[in-house]
Design a protein around this motif. Structure first.
Motif, PDB file in Angstrom:
ATOM      1  N   GLU A   1       0.852  -1.191   0.000  1.00  0.00           N
ATOM      2  CA  GLU A   1       0.000   0.000   0.000  1.00  0.00           C
ATOM      3  C   GLU A   1       0.888   1.242   0.000  1.00  0.00           C
ATOM      4  O   GLU A   1       1.989   1.233   0.564  1.00  0.00           O
ATOM      5  N   HIS A   2       0.381   2.337  -0.612  1.00  0.00           N
ATOM      6  CA  HIS A   2       1.161   3.581  -0.624  1.00  0.00           C
ATOM      7  C   HIS A   2       0.663   4.504   0.481  1.00  0.00           C
ATOM      8  O   HIS A   2      -0.537   4.530   0.793  1.00  0.00           O
ATOM      9  N   VAL A   3       1.603   5.261   1.053  1.00  0.00           N
ATOM     10  CA  VAL A   3       1.245   6.239   2.091  1.00  0.00           C
ATOM     11  C   VAL A   3       0.142   7.190   1.597  1.00  0.00           C
ATOM     12  O   VAL A   3      -0.704   7.639   2.376  1.00  0.00           O
ATOM     13  N   ALA A   4       0.126   7.468   0.294  1.00  0.00           N
ATOM     14  CA  ALA A   4      -0.864   8.406  -0.269  1.00  0.00           C
ATOM     15  C   ALA A   4      -2.294   7.965   0.030  1.00  0.00           C
ATOM     16  O   ALA A   4      -3.147   8.797   0.378  1.00  0.00           O
ATOM     17  N   GLU A   5      -2.549   6.660  -0.110  1.00  0.00           N
ATOM     18  CA  GLU A   5      -3.891   6.151   0.222  1.00  0.00           C
ATOM     19  C   GLU A   5      -4.019   5.916   1.730  1.00  0.00           C
ATOM     20  O   GLU A   5      -5.042   6.248   2.332  1.00  0.00           O
ATOM     21  N   PHE A   6      -2.967   5.358   2.317  1.00  0.00           N
ATOM     22  CA  PHE A   6      -2.985   4.981   3.742  1.00  0.00           C
ATOM     23  C   PHE A   6      -3.413   6.153   4.615  1.00  0.00           C
ATOM     24  O   PHE A   6      -4.344   6.042   5.414  1.00  0.00           O
ATOM     25  N   VAL A   7      -2.754   7.311   4.460  1.00  0.00           N
ATOM     26  CA  VAL A   7      -3.059   8.430   5.374  1.00  0.00           C
ATOM     27  C   VAL A   7      -4.414   9.068   5.050  1.00  0.00           C
ATOM     28  O   VAL A   7      -5.121   9.519   5.949  1.00  0.00           O
TER      29      VAL A   7
END
Ligand code: CP
Length: 334
Positions: free
Chosen positions: A93-99
């Motif tokens: 998963e990318h931080v862009a979606e995660f946060v």
């Protein structure tokens, strides 16, 4: 617009003093506000923790909220933080979606992400915590990144004021021998916050263990603005002369970043010499002993010092709780 708590130099000295005053009110039980009632805060831990994790969970609970603890690669998916990367390796998963997903459930996100101690030029830019801040719609709280540990540093500033009162103090930040190289976040943030508070800061370390040059410029600028002084000392005994605060911490050399075996070999000569012991403490001006913990006894500091009345390490750890409640309250009541 929200504000993050990534490093103390993003905040003015007046704002930092306000945080200390707020934290003291929490410690004295004069503030029992339920600022987080009905709200959740995510706590993302890439690394182990005792104090940070517990004090954040307890602090959120005491503010009426719900802590949600996640461990990427353990209790949540492995995370990629780099921009433009082809994610065909081990990151799910990318931080862009995660946060941004977390921001739909939680009002703030705390993140702990230590330096990997592999690539200095990359890690000195604090890439992971900055990726969290870049993509997040809610405040990010730095719970120790590659370069900064601002919650620790503010609890430290609170502890100095609590033990010694207001005003400029003679503060020693001393490197100590440790069997392996450690990240620089704690010494960076301690020196920076102490400079912002206007203390006279003496940083003692062997040659080759200098802190980041750009950060040292910021520290010097902050000290000049606050009327304090920054001094570097390589004689560990002399460094203790007249100190009112002794703050011990080990860190790795930038010269051997990514090659720990070379650092270990270089530092071997400092074992038994760069340790906080009774004879060095006797040179201080009734100095208090501080350390962020965890600490290796009889490596960084002798039993005689850490068990003495000069040691304030347990109160210092307690202050993490009060300070983080003050920080969360400030971020979420703007
Ligand atoms: N001082 C500190 O941050 O402690 P932990 O690593 O246990 O959280």
């Amino acid at each position: 617009m929200h504000r993050d708590f990534l490093k103390t130099s993003d905040w003015t000295a007046d704002e930092l003093c306000g945080l200390i005053e707020s934290a003291v009110r929490f410690r004295q039980g004069r503030n029992r506000a339920q600022t987080l009632a009905g709200r959740s805060v995510a706590l993302v831990f890439f690394n182990p923790s005792l104090r940070t994790r517990t004090s954040m969970q307890v602090g959120i609970y005491e503010l009426g909220g719900n802590p949600v603890v996640l461990e990427p690669g353990g209790t949540s998916w492995t995370l990629e933080h780099r921009g433009g990367v082809v994610m065909d390796s081990d990151k799910t998963e990318h931080v862009a979606e995660f946060v941004r997903v977390l921001g739909r459930y939680c009002v703030a996100i705390g993140v702990r992400t230590f330096a990997a101690l592999r690539n200095w030029e990359e890690e000195r830019t604090d890439p992971i915590v900055n990726a969290f801040a870049k993509y997040s719609d809610v405040p990010i709280i730095n719970l120790e990144s590659a370069m900064h540990h601002p919650c620790q540093a503010m609890a430290d500033m609170m502890t100095i004021r609590e033990k010694l009162g207001d005003g400029r103090k003679k503060v020693l930040l001393t490197w100590a021998w440790h069997p392996k190289p450690l990240p620089m976040a704690v010494p960076n943030s301690f020196a920076l916050a102490a400079a912002q508070m206007g203390h006279d800061v003496l940083i003692a370390h062997p040659h080759g263990y200098e802190l980041d040059y750009e950060l040292m410029e910021v520290i010097r600028r902050q000290a000049a603005g606050a009327g304090g002084r920054i001094t570097i000392e390589h004689d560990v005994d002399k460094a203790f002369d007249g100190a009112e605060v002794v703050y011990a911490k080990s860190w790795g050399s930038r010269n051997f970043y990514g090659v720990p075996e070379k650092d270990i070999s270089e530092r071997a000569r400092y074992r038994g010499k760069w340790i906080v012991d009774e004879s060095k403490m006797a040179r201080t001006n009734s100095g208090i002993f501080m350390h962020c913990l965890p600490v290796r006894r009889n490596v960084i500091v002798t039993d005689g010092v850490i068990d003495s009345s000069a040691s304030v390490v347990i109160d210092e750890a307690e202050n993490r709780l009060h300070m983080q409640k003050a920080i969360m309250t400030r971020l979420l009541t703007i």
